[in-house]
Design an enzyme around this catalytic site. Structure first.
Site, PDB file in Angstrom:
ATOM      1  N   HIS A 110       0.826  -1.215   0.000  1.00 42.43           N
ATOM      2  CA  HIS A 110       0.000   0.000   0.000  1.00 42.43           C
ATOM      3  C   HIS A 110       0.857   1.261   0.000  1.00 42.43           C
ATOM      4  O   HIS A 110       0.392   2.331  -0.393  1.00 42.43           O
ATOM      5  CB  HIS A 110      -1.024  -0.015   1.152  1.00 42.43           C
ATOM      6  CG  HIS A 110      -0.486   0.264   2.523  1.00 42.43           C
ATOM      7  ND1 HIS A 110      -0.206  -0.716   3.435  1.00 42.43           N
ATOM      8  CD2 HIS A 110      -0.216   1.436   3.155  1.00 42.43           C
ATOM      9  CE1 HIS A 110       0.220  -0.180   4.569  1.00 42.43           C
ATOM     10  NE2 HIS A 110       0.222   1.128   4.420  1.00 42.43           N
TER      11      HIS A 110
ATOM     12  N   ASP B 204       1.233  -7.723   2.249  1.00 42.49           N
ATOM     13  CA  ASP B 204       1.336  -6.288   2.011  1.00 42.49           C
ATOM     14  C   ASP B 204       2.802  -5.860   1.862  1.00 42.49           C
ATOM     15  O   ASP B 204       3.403  -5.297   2.780  1.00 42.49           O
ATOM     16  CB  ASP B 204       0.665  -5.536   3.162  1.00 42.49           C
ATOM     17  CG  ASP B 204       0.389  -4.072   2.841  1.00 42.49           C
ATOM     18  OD1 ASP B 204       0.948  -3.583   1.845  1.00 42.49           O
ATOM     19  OD2 ASP B 204      -0.381  -3.438   3.571  1.00 42.49           O
TER      20      ASP B 204
ATOM     21  N   SER C 169       4.022   2.323   8.387  1.00 46.94           N
ATOM     22  CA  SER C 169       3.754   1.344   7.339  1.00 46.94           C
ATOM     23  C   SER C 169       5.035   1.078   6.557  1.00 46.94           C
ATOM     24  O   SER C 169       5.681   2.006   6.073  1.00 46.94           O
ATOM     25  CB  SER C 169       2.678   1.861   6.386  1.00 46.94           C
ATOM     26  OG  SER C 169       1.424   1.914   7.016  1.00 46.94           O
TER      27      SER C 169
END
Length: 715
Positions: free
Chosen positions: A86, A222, A650
């Site tokens: 992402h 991810d 992230s």
């Protein structure tokens, strides 16, 4: 250098060391005194110098800020970068087409020549930091207004930046901490030639979609991979075929050992924003006014986008990143509302502030602190309705290119039209780039519907003092903006890229006086930027009182937090692999990891969120996991730790006690959404991709073993 080291030691000795080991986002320069002993007890086998060193290579040299909003890590001596799917989503979408749809199908460069350069992508390496609190605060006085204070501080910041950027070689950022009670500077080096190396398909990298976002158990691969390039001497350089892979000062070795409950876990990264000093009134304002408007505005925009995205692969590609960003915060803010309400966080803060107020009104403290809580509460009471209004208004600007674009372009072109030829030649490239930016991936039917939906919502729900232009239109059209928007688009020079470019070629500022999109956009932006005099006065008093609240809470020791709020600067957090209570939705023996078999159980053929590639299913059926299977035979996918992270983390590396990579952080659990405001050691969890699943996908699924071969793997 000796002076710097002595100043650091002095600062460290002044800071108490009592803190819960799994709470905190810590400066690397302080870990020797504040954290190292606790970390060793939990399983760290490294010295603090091996984690953070100014003069020698250390783990910090392998951690980069990725494109300004995420974290990534260097995992080979050839500049290979690992981050979240992402985080790379925008870049992957940019280089994709309906024919070569790398978001949908994945991409793996067969060699370095096949790696793809997105237009704008950079990584930022951290060089060093230092404390400049005394220097900056010596320039301000208690009698200054907040505006005067800010001006004095900014003047000193400019000097510090110039002193440390070495003629532009480095980027220097001076940041406030503890609500302006401390200041530190950070030196960075940016590399702009960053190329896509590999990404799994969305059905792996985004498995679970919005449904599983912020949820556990999770089964998402991810991750995505990039490479940093430099000139032949290793210096930052603009993209060139002559550039070579960067030889980093340090890269992270990778462990295939796996994780078990209570294993040490350390995360380094760039957490974006926490607000753990936020007053009770601020929490109440967010929960009851600001966040509900944010949630509703986001959902309105998402619904309008999705209608068109579902009809066209090209539109879906063009808006994939924007939609994902809006959706992420939509769910996050709703989770914040639920968690902060459930755990009565505002009540906890109110009790703390009541104790502070008693202390503040003792004779020896009253002059400085006595009015702090009263002033803060007065500000929030006066701005609650405004915060709701502002979030509805921001939703228009955030979700619709036709809301902010026409005013900024129109003003720029109008100024351009009045200049001489030489100045026009200078301005033209910037205006052309601005037009490209506004209309990149632009799809008019979608933009039309988003603008109508957001205006209808704003006029119906925002209250407070509506934008005057919108308010007038709402009265004329009974809160239905369809007719106005259609007329505005039909007539405006900003309805499409082609019209905007034609207007730039033949600019006529007088035409803007009757351009409805320009008039709407200008009014919305003016309202967004406006600050009534009474609000400005309240805000000035609030800023000073908030700073004094934090100073007083630290002085009185009524608040035990010893680390500063996150603000996109490099931090370290440490904890352990830690399960949540058993969950029947998870097939794992202990609820601290998930398996590929659990992923398959969620599989829904042709579903946008839960579809899976056929090859992945076949690999699971054959148990063809290679060297990446757990010793118990299953293929691990995700695992939990109790590290203290937030947005911006992230893509952060999860490291074991030896400094080896065991996972990549990508999410948190929705039960702990209050974590940005108050840390809950019982609930707080970080959701990570197991590095073994990353390597399994690269090797066994994608057949890209040449990428594995450049990594340093500890078995």
């Amino acid at each position: 250098m000796k002076k710097i080291i002595l100043s650091l030691i002095t600062a460290i000795l002044l800071v108490p060391t009592t803190v819960k080991a799994d709470e905190g986002m810590w400066f690397l320069m302080f870990i020797e005194r504040l954290n190292h002993r606790d970390m060793q007890k939990m399983g760290l086998q490294l010295t603090s110098e091996e984690i953070y060193s100014i003069n020698h290579s250390s783990i910090k040299d392998a951690i980069v800020q990725f494109n300004g909003g995420c974290t990534a890590e260097i995992i080979s001596n050839q500049g290979l970068v690992l981050t979240n799917h992402h985080c790379g989503y925008d870049a992957i979408a940019e280089v994709s087409t309906p024919k070569d749809n790398y978001l949908r199908d994945g991409f793996w460069a067969k060699d370095k020549k096949a790696e793809i350069k997105p237009n704008s992508l950079y990584v930022r390496f951290f060089v060093r930091m230092d404390d400049v609190s005394k220097r900056i605060l010596s320039k301000v006085t208690d009698s200054m207004s907040e505006a005067e204070r800010e001006k004095a501080i900014n003047q000193e910041i400019a000097k510090i930046q110039k002193e440390n950027d070495e003629g532009g070689k480095y980027t220097v950022s001076v940041r406030p901490f503890f609500q302006g009670n401390e200041y530190y500077y950070f030196v960075y080096q940016d590399y702009k030639d960053v190329r896509l190396v590999g990404t799994p398909p969305e059905s792996i990298g985004k498995f679970g979609g919005d449904t599983d976002n912020w949820e556990w158990p999770r089964h998402t691969g991810d991750f995505s991979m990039f490479r940093v390039y430099a000139d032949k001497d290793g210096n930052p350089a603009e993209y060139s075929t002559e550039n070579v892979p960067l030889k980093p000062k340090h890269h992270l070795p990778i462990s295939l050992k796996g994780v078990q409950e209570n294993d040490f876990a350390m995360i380094l990264g760039y957490p974006g924003r926490t607000n753990r000093w936020m007053p009770a009134g601020g929490i109440e304002q967010n929960v009851k006014f600001a966040y509900p408007a944010w949630v509703e505005g986001s959902k309105t925009g998402m619904d309008a986008m999705k209608v068109h995205m579902d009809k066209s692969d090209q539109v879906r590609l063009n808006y994939a990143s924007k939609y994902a960003s809006v959706a992420n915060y939509w769910k996050n803010r709703q989770g914040m509302i639920d968690a902060l309400t459930k755990f009565k966080t505002a009540d906890t803060k109110q009790k703390e502030e009541a104790e502070f107020n008693k202390w503040a009104n003792k004779a020896e403290n009253k002059q400085k602190y006595g009015a702090v809580v009263e002033t803060i509460n007065k500000y929030y009471k006066a701005t609650n309705e405004k915060s709701r209004h502002d979030n509805y208004l921001i939703s228009i600007l955030r979700n619709s290119s036709l809301a902010g674009g026409p005013a900024s372009l129109g003003n720029g072109i109008a100024a351009y039209a009045k200049e001489n030829d030489a100045k026009k030649a200078e301005m033209l490239p910037r205006l052309q780039a601005a037009i490209e930016g506004v209309y990149e991936g632009f799809y008019l039917p979608l933009e039309r519907d988003v603008l109508i939906a957001e205006l209808n919502l704003y006029a119906a729900k925002a209250g407070y003092k509506l934008d005057p232009f919108v308010e007038g239109l709402a009265k004329e059209n009974n809160n239905n903006f369809t007719k106005f928007v259609d007329e505005a688009i039909a007539e405006s020079v900003f309805a499409t890229k082609e019209k905007a470019e034609a207007f730039l070629k033949n600019p006529n500022p007088d035409a803007l006086k009757n351009d409805k999109l320009y008039l709407l956009s200008s009014s919305i932006l003016a309202t967004y930027r406006s600050k009534p005099e009474e609000v400005a006065k309240l805000e000035n008093d609030y800023q000073k009182s908030f700073r004094l609240l934090v100073e007083g809470l630290r002085e009185s020791k009524l608040n035990k937090i010893k680390y500063p709020d996150a603000n996109s600067t490099l931090r370290l957090t440490y904890g352990k692999v830690r399960s949540l209570p058993a969950d029947k939705r998870n097939d794992a023996k202990i609820n601290n990891y998930t398996t590929l078999q659990g992923t398959i159980k969620k599989y829904k053929p042709n579903d946008q969120e839960f579809d899976l590639p056929k090859k992945l299913i076949e690999l699971n059926e054959k148990k063809d996991f290679g060297q990446y299977a757990d010793k118990k035979g299953y293929m691990p996918v995700n695992f939990l730790t109790d590290n203290d992270i937030t947005g911006g983390n992230s893509g952060s590396p999860v490291l074991n006690g030896k400094g080896e990579l065991i996972g990549v952080a990508f999410d948190g659990n929705i039960e702990a959404m209050a974590g940005d405001v108050i840390f809950d050691s019982k609930l707080q969890r970080t959701i990570n991709v197991d590095i073994r699943y990353v390597l399994f996908i690269i090797d066994k699924y994608a057949g890209a073993k040449h990428i594995i071969d450049e990594m340093t793997i500890a078995k």
